[in-house]
Motif scaffolding. Structure first.
Motif, mmCIF file in Angstrom:
data_model
loop_
_atom_site.group_PDB
_atom_site.id
_atom_site.type_symbol
_atom_site.label_atom_id
_atom_site.label_comp_id
_atom_site.label_asym_id
_atom_site.label_seq_id
_atom_site.Cartn_x
_atom_site.Cartn_y
_atom_site.Cartn_z
ATOM 1 N N GLN A 1 0.216 -7.914 0.201
ATOM 2 C CA GLN A 1 -1.186 -8.202 -0.083
ATOM 3 C C GLN A 1 -2.027 -8.143 1.189
ATOM 4 O OE1 GLN A 1 -1.715 -11.897 -2.131
ATOM 5 N NE2 GLN A 1 -3.879 -11.512 -2.621
ATOM 6 N N ASP B 1 -2.943 -2.733 4.291
ATOM 7 C CA ASP B 1 -3.720 -1.687 3.638
ATOM 8 C C ASP B 1 -2.819 -0.655 2.943
ATOM 9 O OD1 ASP B 1 -6.045 -2.871 4.549
ATOM 10 O OD2 ASP B 1 -6.007 -1.735 6.433
ATOM 11 N N ALA B 2 -1.613 -0.449 3.488
ATOM 12 C CA ALA B 2 -0.672 0.521 2.910
ATOM 13 C C ALA B 2 0.747 0.106 3.302
ATOM 14 C CB ALA B 2 -0.970 1.925 3.393
ATOM 15 N N CYS C 1 3.502 -3.226 -5.263
ATOM 16 C CA CYS C 1 2.458 -2.271 -4.893
ATOM 17 C C CYS C 1 1.713 -1.767 -6.124
ATOM 18 C CB CYS C 1 3.063 -1.091 -4.139
ATOM 19 S SG CYS C 1 3.627 -1.496 -2.466
ATOM 20 N N LYS D 1 -1.731 -1.109 -4.108
ATOM 21 C CA LYS D 1 -1.602 -0.756 -2.699
ATOM 22 C C LYS D 1 -0.970 0.632 -2.573
ATOM 23 C CE LYS D 1 -3.026 -4.708 -0.947
ATOM 24 N NZ LYS D 1 -4.164 -4.827 -0.015
ATOM 25 N N CYS E 1 1.525 3.221 -1.376
ATOM 26 C CA CYS E 1 2.923 3.030 -0.945
ATOM 27 C C CYS E 1 3.577 4.410 -0.809
ATOM 28 C CB CYS E 1 3.676 2.183 -1.964
ATOM 29 S SG CYS E 1 5.431 1.960 -1.521
#
Length: 441
Positions: free
Chosen positions: A378, A381-382, A402, A407, A409
């Protein structure tokens, strides 16, 4: 010279001659003087009483049957007496049969005829006949003598008388020989029975003796072994009694003990060396693998971290300029790496810092708890994850979290620095999406 006729053939011819001429006088009558011929007499020129003994003595039964078949005798071929009588009748005159028989006698008895050619008088013919008769030669000499050109009628009568008496002697001798032969055959039969029995007894006794000999030889061999063994024991006993054996055994025992201790020490040392060698081999393998990995990583770092002041001809995505341009596009700044090689974490961070990125790391459940993953995902950013260097629980939880949080991934293969740098470029270029995270199996 052609072989003499069998005894039965001679007797049959002689007895046939007796039946043909009737009772013989004790002194055969003398014929009128005949002038000496210039050549040997032919068969049909002989006195009639001579045809029977000459044919019966000089012509074998097989040859008589052959001539009878050739000249179509009326007598049956299996009737020897009838064939003999018909041949005698034909021989008294000159005809095809008598000429063929004359030729047969001359060819069959060439040797006796040549032998009698040396006779130049009647007395010499008679002498040669008596010599042959004494040797048991009858058929050939009889034909040579009766047909000789110097043989007188008196000599031929003497030959006839000799053949006639010989038939009686042969008949009597044959009867005696037959009785003697019967007795001898019976004697031979008994001797053979006795011999067979003796052979059986001999074989049995030989087998018994062979068995006894084998037993004696075996016993003798055992006795020799026992004697040698006894001598050895006697020698050892003397050594024990003198104490020499005990001293020798003590020395040997001490030497064996020392040798055993040396062997145990060598064995222990060998085991230790083998263990150290195995450990060194394992360490060497690991060092070689790390050397190869570090070499590859070094080459990658040299391409990515060393600024050479130039630009790539192609958009390879691996040079620092390509990565920096991707960062300037407003890509993610906080990157979470789940898994990978812990010993390369420092290089991961240096690469990220050079690109202006902040890198956080989770070991994928090796030492850190998986419960921290949601919070770390969380705050990033990636997310990056090398699939060949992460545990299965961390992998599946990472994908699930993810997807739920939306997010980016990127799941990639290879935990080296080069693969990590390529993953950063791909992530910043916008290739890593939620779909990529869900389909990167």
């Amino acid at each position: 010279m052609k072989p003499e006729h069998t005894l039965g053939q001679r007797i049959a011819g002689l007895f046939a001659s007796t039946a043909d001429v009737g009772e013989l006088p004790l002194t055969p009558p003398l014929s009128a003087p005949v002038a000496t011929p210039l050549a040997r007499r032919k068969l049909w020129h002989l006195e009639g009483k001579l045809h029977c003994p000459v044919i019966g003595t000089c012509l074998p039964l097989g040859e008589l049957q052959r001539l009878a078949r050739r000249f179509h005798f009326s007598a049956k071929l299996n009737d020897a007496f009838a064939l003999h009588g018909e041949a005698v009748n034909y021989a008294r005159e000159r005809n095809e049969f008598s000429e063929a028989l004359q030729k047969h006698f001359d060819q069959a008895y060439r040797e006796p005829l040549r032998h009698f050619e040396i006779a130049r008088s009647d007395a010499e013919v008679l002498r040669l006949w008596q010599e042959c008769l004494g040797r048991g030669e009858v058929a050939g000499p009889l034909w040579a003598a009766v047909s000789h050109k110097h043989a007188s009628a008196e000599t031929r009568n003497r030959l006839y008388a000799d053949i006639h008496m010989l038939s009686h002697q042969v008949g009597a001798g044959q009867a005696a020989d037959t009785r003697r032969l019967t007795y001898l055959e019976r004697e031979v039969f008994e001797q053979r029975k006795q011999r067979s029995k003796s052979l059986v007894d001999y074989a049995r006794r030989e087998a018994e003796l062979r068995t006894r000999i084998d037993a004696l030889e075996s016993g003798e061999a055992m006795a020799d072994c026992q004697r040698v063994r006894l001598e050895q024991l006697q020698t050892r006993l003397e050594q024990f009694e003198s104490g020499a054996a005990m001293i020798d055994m003590g020395r040997r025992l001490m030497g064996l003990s020392l040798a055993n201790e040396r062997l145990l020490a060598e064995a222990e040392r060998a085991r230790s060396l083998e263990q150290q060698a195995a450990e060194l081999r394992v360490a060497l393998t690991e060092i070689r693998r790390e050397r190869d990995d570090l070499g590859a990583e070094r080459n990658a770092l040299e391409r990515l971290l060393l600024a050479d002041g130039g630009t790539c001809a192609d958009d390879c995505g691996e040079c620092p300029e390509s990565i920096a341009s991707a960062v300037e596009t407003g890509g993610p700044r906080r990157i979470l790496c789940v898994g990978g090689r812990t010993q390369l974490l420092t290089q991961y961070r240096q690469l990220a810092e050079r690109l202006g990125l902040k890198l956080s790391h989770h070991d994928g459940g090796q030492e850190e708890a998986l419960s921290r993953l949601p919070e770390m995902i969380q705050g990033a950013d990636a997310v990056l994850c090398p699939t060949d260097c992460v545990s299965h629980p961390a992998y599946y939880r990472l994908k699930r979290e993810c997807k739920q949080l939306g997010k980016p991934c990127l799941l990639f293969k290879g935990a080296g620095v080069t693969s990590f740098a390529a993953a950063l470029v791909q992530l910043h270029s916008g290739h890593a999406t939620l779909n990529a995270a869900s389909d990167a199996d």
